[in-house]
Design a protein around this motif. Structure first.
Motif, PDB file in Angstrom:
ATOM      1  N   SER A 185       0.851  -1.190   0.000  1.00  0.00           N
ATOM      2  CA  SER A 185       0.000   0.000   0.000  1.00  0.00           C
ATOM      3  C   SER A 185       0.892   1.249   0.000  1.00  0.00           C
ATOM      4  O   SER A 185       2.106   1.173   0.215  1.00  0.00           O
ATOM      5  CB  SER A 185      -0.932  -0.013   1.215  1.00  0.00           C
ATOM      6  OG  SER A 185      -0.189   0.008   2.417  1.00  0.00           O
ATOM      7  N   ASP A 186       0.304   2.411  -0.239  1.00  0.00           N
ATOM      8  CA  ASP A 186       1.081   3.636  -0.381  1.00  0.00           C
ATOM      9  C   ASP A 186       1.904   3.936   0.871  1.00  0.00           C
ATOM     10  O   ASP A 186       1.442   3.759   2.008  1.00  0.00           O
ATOM     11  CB  ASP A 186       0.161   4.820  -0.667  1.00  0.00           C
ATOM     12  CG  ASP A 186      -0.455   4.752  -2.060  1.00  0.00           C
ATOM     13  OD1 ASP A 186       0.057   3.959  -2.888  1.00  0.00           O
ATOM     14  OD2 ASP A 186      -1.425   5.477  -2.310  1.00  0.00           O
ATOM     15  N   ILE A 187       3.133   4.402   0.636  1.00  0.00           N
ATOM     16  CA  ILE A 187       4.013   4.802   1.725  1.00  0.00           C
ATOM     17  C   ILE A 187       3.752   6.275   2.034  1.00  0.00           C
ATOM     18  O   ILE A 187       3.786   7.113   1.129  1.00  0.00           O
ATOM     19  CB  ILE A 187       5.487   4.607   1.334  1.00  0.00           C
ATOM     20  CG1 ILE A 187       5.759   3.139   0.988  1.00  0.00           C
ATOM     21  CG2 ILE A 187       6.418   5.064   2.460  1.00  0.00           C
ATOM     22  CD1 ILE A 187       7.138   2.894   0.411  1.00  0.00           C
ATOM     23  N   PRO A 188       3.487   6.633   3.288  1.00  0.00           N
ATOM     24  CA  PRO A 188       3.297   8.052   3.621  1.00  0.00           C
ATOM     25  C   PRO A 188       4.571   8.849   3.337  1.00  0.00           C
ATOM     26  O   PRO A 188       5.655   8.291   3.143  1.00  0.00           O
ATOM     27  CB  PRO A 188       2.982   8.020   5.123  1.00  0.00           C
ATOM     28  CG  PRO A 188       2.544   6.620   5.398  1.00  0.00           C
ATOM     29  CD  PRO A 188       3.280   5.747   4.444  1.00  0.00           C
ATOM     30  N   ALA A 189       4.431  10.168   3.331  1.00  0.00           N
ATOM     31  CA  ALA A 189       5.576  11.033   3.056  1.00  0.00           C
ATOM     32  C   ALA A 189       6.689  10.797   4.074  1.00  0.00           C
ATOM     33  O   ALA A 189       6.451  10.703   5.280  1.00  0.00           O
ATOM     34  CB  ALA A 189       5.142  12.495   3.092  1.00  0.00           C
ATOM     35  N   LEU A 190       7.923  10.698   3.566  1.00  0.00           N
ATOM     36  CA  LEU A 190       9.091  10.516   4.410  1.00  0.00           C
ATOM     37  C   LEU A 190       9.545  11.852   4.986  1.00  0.00           C
ATOM     38  O   LEU A 190       9.522  12.883   4.304  1.00  0.00           O
ATOM     39  CB  LEU A 190      10.250   9.931   3.598  1.00  0.00           C
ATOM     40  CG  LEU A 190      10.189   8.450   3.219  1.00  0.00           C
ATOM     41  CD1 LEU A 190      11.200   8.166   2.135  1.00  0.00           C
ATOM     42  CD2 LEU A 190      10.467   7.582   4.429  1.00  0.00           C
ATOM     43  N   ASP A 191       9.957  11.841   6.236  1.00  0.00           N
ATOM     44  CA  ASP A 191      10.667  12.963   6.833  1.00  0.00           C
ATOM     45  C   ASP A 191      12.151  12.607   6.727  1.00  0.00           C
ATOM     46  O   ASP A 191      12.653  11.730   7.426  1.00  0.00           O
ATOM     47  CB  ASP A 191      10.250  13.131   8.292  1.00  0.00           C
ATOM     48  CG  ASP A 191      10.947  14.297   8.983  1.00  0.00           C
ATOM     49  OD1 ASP A 191      12.152  14.495   8.732  1.00  0.00           O
ATOM     50  OD2 ASP A 191      10.303  14.984   9.779  1.00  0.00           O
ATOM     51  N   TYR A 192      12.846  13.277   5.822  1.00  0.00           N
ATOM     52  CA  TYR A 192      14.215  12.877   5.504  1.00  0.00           C
ATOM     53  C   TYR A 192      15.094  12.808   6.754  1.00  0.00           C
ATOM     54  O   TYR A 192      15.815  11.819   6.973  1.00  0.00           O
ATOM     55  CB  TYR A 192      14.819  13.847   4.485  1.00  0.00           C
ATOM     56  CG  TYR A 192      16.271  13.561   4.165  1.00  0.00           C
ATOM     57  CD1 TYR A 192      16.623  12.422   3.449  1.00  0.00           C
ATOM     58  CD2 TYR A 192      17.277  14.416   4.608  1.00  0.00           C
ATOM     59  CE1 TYR A 192      17.955  12.144   3.168  1.00  0.00           C
ATOM     60  CE2 TYR A 192      18.607  14.156   4.341  1.00  0.00           C
ATOM     61  CZ  TYR A 192      18.946  13.019   3.613  1.00  0.00           C
ATOM     62  OH  TYR A 192      20.266  12.748   3.335  1.00  0.00           O
ATOM     63  N   GLN A 193      15.065  13.838   7.585  1.00  0.00           N
ATOM     64  CA  GLN A 193      15.935  13.858   8.752  1.00  0.00           C
ATOM     65  C   GLN A 193      15.590  12.743   9.731  1.00  0.00           C
ATOM     66  O   GLN A 193      16.482  12.103  10.300  1.00  0.00           O
ATOM     67  CB  GLN A 193      15.824  15.220   9.457  1.00  0.00           C
ATOM     68  CG  GLN A 193      16.371  16.387   8.650  1.00  0.00           C
ATOM     69  CD  GLN A 193      17.887  16.309   8.478  1.00  0.00           C
ATOM     70  OE1 GLN A 193      18.586  15.750   9.317  1.00  0.00           O
ATOM     71  NE2 GLN A 193      18.385  16.865   7.397  1.00  0.00           N
ATOM     72  N   ARG A 194      14.321  12.511   9.923  1.00  0.00           N
ATOM     73  CA  ARG A 194      13.896  11.529  10.927  1.00  0.00           C
ATOM     74  C   ARG A 194      13.959  10.096  10.412  1.00  0.00           C
ATOM     75  O   ARG A 194      14.303   9.167  11.156  1.00  0.00           O
ATOM     76  CB  ARG A 194      12.480  11.861  11.384  1.00  0.00           C
ATOM     77  CG  ARG A 194      11.951  10.947  12.478  1.00  0.00           C
ATOM     78  CD  ARG A 194      10.531  11.320  12.872  1.00  0.00           C
ATOM     79  NE  ARG A 194      10.040  10.474  13.948  1.00  0.00           N
ATOM     80  CZ  ARG A 194       8.800  10.483  14.397  1.00  0.00           C
ATOM     81  NH1 ARG A 194       7.917  11.314  13.873  1.00  0.00           N
ATOM     82  NH2 ARG A 194       8.419   9.675  15.383  1.00  0.00           N
ATOM     83  N   ASP A 195      13.618   9.901   9.129  1.00  0.00           N
ATOM     84  CA  ASP A 195      13.394   8.552   8.620  1.00  0.00           C
ATOM     85  C   ASP A 195      14.564   7.965   7.831  1.00  0.00           C
ATOM     86  O   ASP A 195      14.739   6.742   7.816  1.00  0.00           O
ATOM     87  CB  ASP A 195      12.151   8.534   7.721  1.00  0.00           C
ATOM     88  CG  ASP A 195      10.909   9.012   8.440  1.00  0.00           C
ATOM     89  OD1 ASP A 195      10.843   8.832   9.673  1.00  0.00           O
ATOM     90  OD2 ASP A 195      10.016   9.571   7.780  1.00  0.00           O
TER      91      ASP A 195
END
Length: 336
Positions: A264-274
């Motif tokens: 299923s769709d991946i939610p938006a990534l938080d680059y710094q956190r994820d």
């Protein structure tokens, strides 16, 4: 008059409650070229079969017969087939053919071949009494593995093995597994045998109990944090939101491998956190024949505990429904 056989076909892809899997009568297929005619002895039920039935994967073949984890007996040979003999026990897996000539095939990445075909998707599979398969993509089954035990190894086992390689787990490292079904319970055992610490996160209480029984170091809910940072993780559950959960559980430099064909769709990534601190997110696409050969040797050598829930052939639709509802322990296996 041509001989007939019982089979199950996806006649109208849709929600499992609409009964997209239908019992049908088909002609027993005739092997051509390098093909074998294989009598089905056992066929495991994969989540990919469920995705095909429910329409998550667009059908490549109208009224396709699913099933790509087949252990069977060679019944007849096509005119060019010479690798096996009638009576031999063989395994028919997801990868049905590749072109052998593209850049991916030539460099050893045949799982990426743009002209590849797949059992139960591009050609009829093992939810039937017989199927045909190209002998070049068929695997001998070690004598030590019973039919029902060997069947789940041909996809659940092999794709988990490739996912473990793609996750690049450090030696004696810490592995997180998200989702704990047919594939994950085999992958966990391979990792444990190699000295890994394994933490399982899954929504199923029964699956958590199985994980602990098999020797995993902890088992918690799907969205729970593991007890320590993960050196690597594998996502088996087809839930895109768990990508973020797993990435946040990784240690610096860790890798998350997504093992499913559908997500299923991946939610938006938080680059710094994820993703920062050199965490890696990568997919797993099918497997090569080399993966299959390696894993079958591993399975025979380590005597993996394959948890099987058997179903009679006439209950294939119930097996899919139980899989959809997380009511299956380990792997569901049809026995004609």
């Amino acid at each position: 008059m041509e001989p007939m056989m019982d089979a199950w076909a996806v006649t109208r892809p849709g929600a499992i409650a609409t009964r997209p899997l239908t019992p049908v009568q088909r002609c027993v297929p005739e092997p051509r070229g390098h093909e074998l005619l294989v009598e089905v002895l056992a066929c495991a039920v994969c989540r990919t079969d469920l995705h095909l039935a429910e329409g998550d994967l667009a059908p490549h073949l109208p009224n396709a017969v699913p099933g790509h984890e087949v252990v069977g007996r060679v019944d007849a040979l096509g005119p060019l087939a010479n690798r096996f003999a009638p009576g031999d026990r063989v395994g028919v897996a997801w990868l049905a053919s590749t072109c052998g000539a593209c850049a991916y095939c030539l460099r050893g990445d045949e799982n990426l071949c743009p002209n590849s075909t797949y059992t139960g998707w591009d050609r009829d599979g093992g939810f039937a009494r017989y199927l045909t398969a190209d002998e070049r993509f068929v695997h001998p089954i070690p004598a030590s593995l019973p039919d029902a035990t060997a069947a789940p190894l041909l996809c659940a086992g092999v794709i988990g093995y490739r996912a473990l390689k793609r996750a690049e787990l450090p030696e004696n490292g810490v592995l997180g597994i998200y989702g704990f079904g047919a594939s994950a319970h085999l992958t966990a055992q391979v990792a444990l045998a190699r000295g890994a610490t394994v933490h399982v996160m899954t929504r199923s209480r029964r699956a958590r109990a199985l994980a602990l029984q098999l020797g995993c170091h902890s088992a918690a809910g799907a969205y729970d944090a593991p007890p320590e940072p993960l050196g690597a993780a594998i996502l088996f559950a087809p839930a895109g939101e768990l990508v973020l959960t797993a990435l946040r559980a990784l240690d610096r430099g860790g890798t998350l491998a997504v093992a499913g064909i559908h997500l299923s769709d991946i939610p938006a990534l938080d680059y710094q956190r994820d993703l920062f601190q050199e965490r890696t997110l990568r997919s797993v696409t099918a497997n090569t024949r080399t993966d299959a050969r390696e894993f079958l040797d591993v399975a025979a050598g380590h005597r993996l505990a394959v948890t099987v829930t058997p179903y009679p052939f006439g209950s294939a639709d119930q097996a899919l429904a139980d899989l959809a509802a997380d009511r299956v322990d380990g792997a569901a296996v049809l026995r004609p």
